[in-house]
Design an enzyme around this catalytic site. Structure first.
Site, PDB file in Angstrom:
ATOM      1  CG  HIS A  31      -2.038  -1.021   1.068  1.00  0.00           C
ATOM      2  ND1 HIS A  31      -3.320  -0.706   0.654  1.00  0.00           N
ATOM      3  CD2 HIS A  31      -2.036  -2.356   1.261  1.00  0.00           C
ATOM      4  CE1 HIS A  31      -4.066  -1.801   0.629  1.00  0.00           C
ATOM      5  NE2 HIS A  31      -3.294  -2.824   0.978  1.00  0.00           N
ATOM      6  CE1 TYR A  77      -1.166  -3.123   8.350  1.00  0.00           C
ATOM      7  CE2 TYR A  77      -0.186  -5.189   7.677  1.00  0.00           C
ATOM      8  CZ  TYR A  77      -1.217  -4.290   7.618  1.00  0.00           C
ATOM      9  OH  TYR A  77      -2.336  -4.564   6.842  1.00  0.00           O
TER      10      TYR A  77
END
Ligand code: HEM
Length: 368
Positions: free
Chosen positions: A74, A344
């Site tokens: 992303h 993440y």
């Protein structure tokens, strides 16, 4: 009874190291050992094939290239901010303060999946929305949702393998069909998900996309009763089908540009819809949809009234880790959550230490 401080002890040839000192050393030794073990474990030393967070991010970089300072997935995005107005309906489901009637500030980021920060916008690229809700007591709720109806795989290993199988071939710049075929043969759940995607065509833009948590979580109410839930941000902006024409060559950022124009025209809104799971509904697999007709509760309205290039917004340096949950919201038994959180963090750790290249959606683009 002689104590530690009197001289007579010297005559008795005091022990080189006192018991207490020994215990202290042992404890320190244990701590060092466990830290080293943790590092070795996270580094995959004990199970060389293990899919560690570092190995996962290496895979994302191999598939999408290394782009200094950017998210490893992303990567292309724009920052937004606004507020969430709770209507109080959520309070019977969860004791989280966010569901008390009232307004709280929100910062977020719209994005496209993939590691390439300047990829051309396309109608069927997965769209993401990361949100951070700042609760009045200092707690935070972070969520990262996508415009897919189900997740294409069940677990982290499947997502890793899908990332590598769908990586563009260096020669053709397209995914290798044989690799994809081999992957689908091993992952019937993905073939099933692709079929579901076909019956959920993407909308024309970010502003009229529905964003789903896909994963299940637990809501815990004030009496300590928990229920399984999934949530979605459902747009107030009416649905319009995506048109291939919009993705005309030379218009690499058409989705982001349309979003920027819309927000400048009027604030954009979504309803936070909570879907309540029933006994037997799968909670540890984001690839399996819940039966249609489950009860839904509209917990309030998200309003996004400001857009900013991530070059100047604090959103760039936020990790929208979906495991950051306030009291009243808890993880389910889906292992995907802890895997996401670890990966993440690894992606964040790497990008935080790198020089930032400029974003595809620049401040001047946002000011138009
Ligand atoms: C094993 C599964 C997954 C992995 C390994 C993964 C990996 C990643 C990584 C590395 C990032 C960038 C993090 C950063 O640097 O801040 C990211 C961002 C994101 N992911 Fe995932 N992801 C997974 C599953 C999902 C799922 C299930 C969803 C949605 C339901 C999702 C939605 C998003 C969104 C929206 C972002 C962008 C957030 C932002 O704007 O910072 N991901 N993902």
């Amino acid at each position: 009874m002689p104590t530690e401080t009197t001289t007579p002890t010297e005559k008795q040839a005091a022990p080189l190291i006192t018991r207490a000192r020994l215990r202290g050393l042992a404890a320190t030794g244990l701590i060092i050992l466990s830290v080293v073990t943790a590092f070795l474990y996270l580094g995959g030393w004990f199970a060389p094939g293990a899919l560690t967070p570092a190995r996962f991010v290496d895979g994302l970089e191999r598939a999408g290239g290394m782009h200094s300072g950017f998210r490893r997935n992303h990567a292309k995005g724009v920052a937004v901010s606004g507020f969430f107005e709770s209507n109080g309906q959520g309070m019977r489901l969860s004791k989280a303060l966010i569901f008390r009637t009232g307004r709280i500030p929100v910062i977020g980021r719209f994005s496209l999946s993939g590691a390439a920060p300047s990829v051309a916008d396309a109608p069927d690229t997965v769209r993401g929305l990361g949100l951070l809700f700042r609760l009045p007591d200092g707690e935070e709720w972070r969520t990262a949702m996508v415009n897919l109806p189900v997740f294409p795989v069940k677990g982290p290993q499947g997502f890793y393998d899908l990332t590598l199988a769908s990586a563009p071939d260096p020669q053709t710049h397209k995914p290798d069909p044989q690799k994809m075929e081999a992957f689908l043969a091993r992952h019937p759940e993905t073939a099933r998900a692709f079929k579901i995607f076909q019956s959920h065509p993407p909308s024309s833009g970010f502003e009229n996309s529905t964003f789903n948590s896909l994963m299940a979580f637990r809501f815990v109410n004030a009496s300590g009763v928990w229920i399984p839930v999934r949530w979605s941000m459902v747009p107030v902006q009416p649905f319009a089908a995506a048109t291939p024409a919009a993705a005309a060559p030379g218009n690499k950022n058409y989705l982001f540009d349309a979003l920027i124009v819309s927000i400048h025209r009027h604030p954009l809104q979504w309803h936070l819809m909570i879907t309540i799971g029933q006994p037997g509904d799968v909670t540890n697999d984001a690839n399996i949809p819940w039966p249609v007709g489950r009860e839904q509760v509209d917990a309030g309205t998200l309003t996004l009234d400001s857009v900013e290039s991530e070059e100047t917004s604090p959103a760039r340096d936020i990790n929208f880790d979906p495991a950051v949950l306030p009291a009243g919201i808890e993880p389910s038994d889906d292992l995907l959550l802890s895997a996401r959180s670890a990966v993440y963090s690894e992606s964040f750790r790497r990008r935080a230490g790198e020089t930032k290249e400029s974003s595809a959606i620049t401040p001047s683009e946002v000011r138009q």
